[in-house]
Design a protein around this motif. Sequence first.
Motif, PDB file in Angstrom:
ATOM      1  N   TYR A 151       0.656  -1.330  -0.053  1.00 31.87           N
ATOM      2  CA  TYR A 151      -0.171  -0.089  -0.123  1.00 31.87           C
ATOM      3  C   TYR A 151       0.846   1.295   0.045  1.00 31.87           C
ATOM      4  O   TYR A 151       0.154   2.343  -0.439  1.00 31.87           O
ATOM      5  N   HIS A 154       4.202   2.712  -3.589  1.00 27.60           N
ATOM      6  CA  HIS A 154       4.223   3.936  -4.771  1.00 27.60           C
ATOM      7  C   HIS A 154       4.741   5.392  -4.168  1.00 27.60           C
ATOM      8  O   HIS A 154       5.044   6.085  -4.885  1.00 27.60           O
ATOM      9  N   ARG A 159       4.811   5.177  -9.725  1.00 31.47           N
ATOM     10  CA  ARG A 159       4.205   4.281 -10.724  1.00 31.47           C
ATOM     11  C   ARG A 159       4.908   3.066 -10.911  1.00 31.47           C
ATOM     12  O   ARG A 159       4.157   1.781 -10.946  1.00 31.47           O
ATOM     13  N   ARG A 162       3.794   0.409  -8.417  1.00 30.44           N
ATOM     14  CA  ARG A 162       2.575  -0.057  -8.316  1.00 30.44           C
ATOM     15  C   ARG A 162       2.734  -1.231  -9.271  1.00 30.44           C
ATOM     16  O   ARG A 162       2.291  -2.382  -9.257  1.00 30.44           O
ATOM     17  N   THR A 167      -0.292  -3.524  -8.245  1.00 29.43           N
ATOM     18  CA  THR A 167      -1.506  -2.477  -7.498  1.00 29.43           C
ATOM     19  C   THR A 167      -1.780  -1.391  -8.657  1.00 29.43           C
ATOM     20  O   THR A 167      -2.609  -0.732  -8.169  1.00 29.43           O
ATOM     21  N   ASP A 168      -1.411  -1.782  -9.781  1.00 29.63           N
ATOM     22  CA  ASP A 168      -1.627  -0.725 -10.858  1.00 29.63           C
ATOM     23  C   ASP A 168      -2.797  -0.804 -11.509  1.00 29.63           C
ATOM     24  O   ASP A 168      -3.458  -0.026 -12.267  1.00 29.63           O
TER      25      ASP A 168
END
Length: 226
Positions: A151, A154, A159, A162, A167-168
């Motif tokens: 979490y 990033h 980016r 992520r 998590t992107d």
Amino acid sequence: MVNGILGTTKDWKFGAEQFVKQLPDKVIVHCSERNVSKLTLDGIDVMGERLAEEVVELIQRNPEARKISFVGHSMGGLVARYAIGRLYRPPKSDNTEEGSNDASDGDSRGTICGLEAMNFITVATPHLGSRGNNQVPFLFGVTAIEKVATYVIHWIFRRTGRHLFLTDAEKDEVPLLRRLVDDCGDLHFMSALSTFHRRATYANVGYDHIVGWRTASIRRICDLPK
């Protein structure tokens, strides 16, 4: 040759010199210059597009080139995988009759920007991402810490973080690293990999605190040498 996160062309200085030393007048060694330092935080897809453009320009400057290989370190291996998906050219089956022996091997396998694909090599590249138990060794395999990292990563690696921690994806989308295992629209990731005569991944069994053995070698933990 493609550097890893926060890396520069200097990371490949020794390796590039060895290639030239071993194969003088036979190879053109190029250390990618488009994705260095903080530019490596822009995301694997953005960096992959930059690398693809750089390769096209390099080929245009060296029209005598007939073959191409890639060597990627750490995240650079993922960037290279994205770039070849953009640079892939399908086999020229329409120019030859089925079963004809006149077609070159490059034509029958497809090419990378018109060149015969020879070697695709990655060194300590997190092919499976950095999310999961012991994928990032310095998190000590503690599940709670690994979840927190997912979490907050990033905040550090923006980016690119992520992408590495999967998590992107927006709603109903698939994370980029999972898309790399197949052809996706006009990006032929797996078809491009299949064109290379040799594909190799190198992983550190120990003492690599950033990229775990499993994600770099695409192996199960039970396959780890005793």
